[in-house]
Motif scaffolding. Structure first.
Motif, short mmCIF file in Angstrom:
data_model
loop_
_atom_site.label_atom_id
_atom_site.label_comp_id
_atom_site.label_asym_id
_atom_site.label_seq_id
_atom_site.Cartn_x
_atom_site.Cartn_y
_atom_site.Cartn_z
N GLU A 120 0.83 -1.20 0.00
CA GLU A 120 0.00 0.00 0.00
C GLU A 120 0.87 1.26 0.00
O GLU A 120 0.61 2.21 -0.72
CB GLU A 120 -0.93 -0.02 1.21
N TRP A 121 1.92 1.25 0.81
CA TRP A 121 2.82 2.41 0.88
C TRP A 121 3.52 2.63 -0.46
O TRP A 121 3.60 3.75 -0.94
CB TRP A 121 3.84 2.18 2.00
N ARG A 122 4.02 1.55 -1.07
CA ARG A 122 4.73 1.68 -2.36
C ARG A 122 3.80 2.20 -3.46
O ARG A 122 4.24 2.90 -4.36
CB ARG A 122 5.33 0.35 -2.77
N ASN A 123 2.51 1.85 -3.39
CA ASN A 123 1.56 2.37 -4.38
C ASN A 123 1.43 3.88 -4.29
O ASN A 123 1.15 4.54 -5.28
CB ASN A 123 0.18 1.71 -4.20
N ASN A 124 1.62 4.43 -3.10
CA ASN A 124 1.51 5.88 -2.90
C ASN A 124 2.85 6.60 -2.93
O ASN A 124 2.88 7.83 -2.96
CB ASN A 124 0.82 6.17 -1.55
N CYS A 125 3.93 5.85 -2.88
CA CYS A 125 5.26 6.47 -2.77
C CYS A 125 6.27 5.66 -3.57
O CYS A 125 7.22 5.11 -3.02
CB CYS A 125 5.65 6.54 -1.30
N SER A 126 6.06 5.60 -4.87
CA SER A 126 6.88 4.72 -5.71
C SER A 126 8.32 5.19 -5.87
O SER A 126 9.20 4.38 -6.15
CB SER A 126 6.23 4.57 -7.09
N GLN A 127 8.60 6.47 -5.68
CA GLN A 127 9.96 6.99 -5.84
C GLN A 127 10.69 7.14 -4.50
O GLN A 127 11.74 7.77 -4.44
CB GLN A 127 9.92 8.36 -6.54
N CYS A 128 10.14 6.56 -3.46
CA CYS A 128 10.72 6.69 -2.12
C CYS A 128 11.70 5.56 -1.84
O CYS A 128 11.55 4.46 -2.35
CB CYS A 128 9.62 6.67 -1.06
N ASP A 129 12.68 5.84 -0.99
CA ASP A 129 13.65 4.84 -0.56
C ASP A 129 13.34 4.41 0.87
O ASP A 129 13.53 5.18 1.82
CB ASP A 129 15.08 5.40 -0.62
N LEU A 130 12.84 3.19 1.02
CA LEU A 130 12.47 2.66 2.33
C LEU A 130 13.71 2.48 3.20
O LEU A 130 14.72 1.94 2.77
CB LEU A 130 11.77 1.31 2.17
N MET A 131 13.61 2.95 4.44
CA MET A 131 14.69 2.77 5.41
C MET A 131 14.32 1.69 6.42
O MET A 131 15.14 0.86 6.78
CB MET A 131 15.01 4.09 6.10
N SER A 132 13.06 1.72 6.91
CA SER A 132 12.62 0.69 7.85
C SER A 132 11.10 0.70 7.98
O SER A 132 10.44 1.69 7.67
CB SER A 132 13.25 0.90 9.24
N ILE A 133 10.59 -0.44 8.43
CA ILE A 133 9.17 -0.56 8.78
C ILE A 133 9.12 -1.34 10.08
O ILE A 133 9.80 -2.36 10.23
CB ILE A 133 8.34 -1.23 7.67
N THR A 134 8.34 -0.83 11.03
CA THR A 134 8.27 -1.44 12.36
C THR A 134 6.86 -1.30 12.92
O THR A 134 6.28 -0.21 12.85
CB THR A 134 9.24 -0.73 13.33
N PRO A 135 6.30 -2.38 13.48
CA PRO A 135 5.04 -2.21 14.20
C PRO A 135 5.30 -1.49 15.52
O PRO A 135 6.39 -1.59 16.08
CB PRO A 135 4.56 -3.65 14.42
N GLY A 136 4.29 -0.78 16.00
CA GLY A 136 4.45 -0.06 17.26
C GLY A 136 3.12 0.28 17.89
O GLY A 136 2.07 -0.15 17.42
N ILE A 137 3.18 1.04 18.96
CA ILE A 137 1.99 1.49 19.68
C ILE A 137 2.09 3.00 19.88
O ILE A 137 3.10 3.49 20.39
CB ILE A 137 1.85 0.79 21.05
N MET A 138 1.03 3.71 19.46
CA MET A 138 0.93 5.15 19.72
C MET A 138 -0.48 5.44 20.21
O MET A 138 -1.45 5.03 19.57
CB MET A 138 1.19 5.95 18.44
N ASN A 139 -0.57 6.15 21.32
CA ASN A 139 -1.88 6.50 21.89
C ASN A 139 -2.78 5.28 22.03
O ASN A 139 -3.95 5.31 21.67
CB ASN A 139 -2.57 7.58 21.05
#
Length: 175
Positions: A120-139
């Motif tokens: 989903e992210w790549r479909n919206n940001c095809s020219q981006c260079d991924l550094m990391s993806i991590t699950p987390g908790i916010m609020n």
């Protein structure tokens, strides 16, 4: 013996002494760096091992597939693994002494998987260079944090774990 010859011999000795001192400083610096680096690596290994043990004892995780760190409002060590039914889980181990924070866990199928979120992210940001993806908790919500680079900026974006909608975003100029 003339003065020129005496100066030449003296200069050689001074250069040799300076070179010896520089080599000694470089060797001492290298050993100091290696000792510090090794200490940090040992601390990281101990933290990961402690987090894995907490995940196994406070969640249904039985086999561990990976360990990552999430830094949001609170920091968590995220242990990803499988339960006895081979379902993928993420356990969130608080990376602090905050007594109010407990180990939480979620089944991966309750939200988007890492692969689905990245697609989903790549479909919206095809020219981006991924550094990391991590699950987390916010609020008190499960999120995916994606860190990437685009147009000389570093982006930290969080997406809702449940549906992949953007939750929060911040960016910095790379320079």
């Amino acid at each position: 013996m003339n003065t020129l010859q005496l100066l030449g011999g003296t200069m050689r000795k001074v250069l040799l002494i300076c070179l010896t001192i520089l080599i000694a400083i470089a060797i001492i610096g290298l050993f100091t760096f290696l000792i510090i680096y090794n200490g940090i690596q040992n601390d990281m290994s101990e933290m990961e091992e402690r987090s894995i043990n907490q995940a196994k004892s406070n969640s249904p995780i039985e086999t561990v597939e990976g360990v990552r760190q999430f830094n949001g409002q609170s920091s968590y060590i995220v242990v990803t693994g499988q339960n006895e039914n081979e379902k993928l889980l993420h356990a969130f181990i608080p990376d602090s002494n905050d007594e109010e924070l407990e180990v939480e866990w979620v089944e991966a199928e309750e939200g988007l998987t890492e692969e689905e979120m990245l697609t989903e992210w790549r479909n919206n940001c095809s020219q981006c260079d991924l550094m990391s993806i991590t699950p987390g908790i916010m609020n008190s919500r499960y999120v995916w944090e994606i860190i990437y680079e685009e147009n000389n900026r570093i982006y930290f974006q969080t997406y809702r774990f449940i549906n992949g909608e953007i939750y929060d975003s911040i960016s910095f100029n790379k320079d």
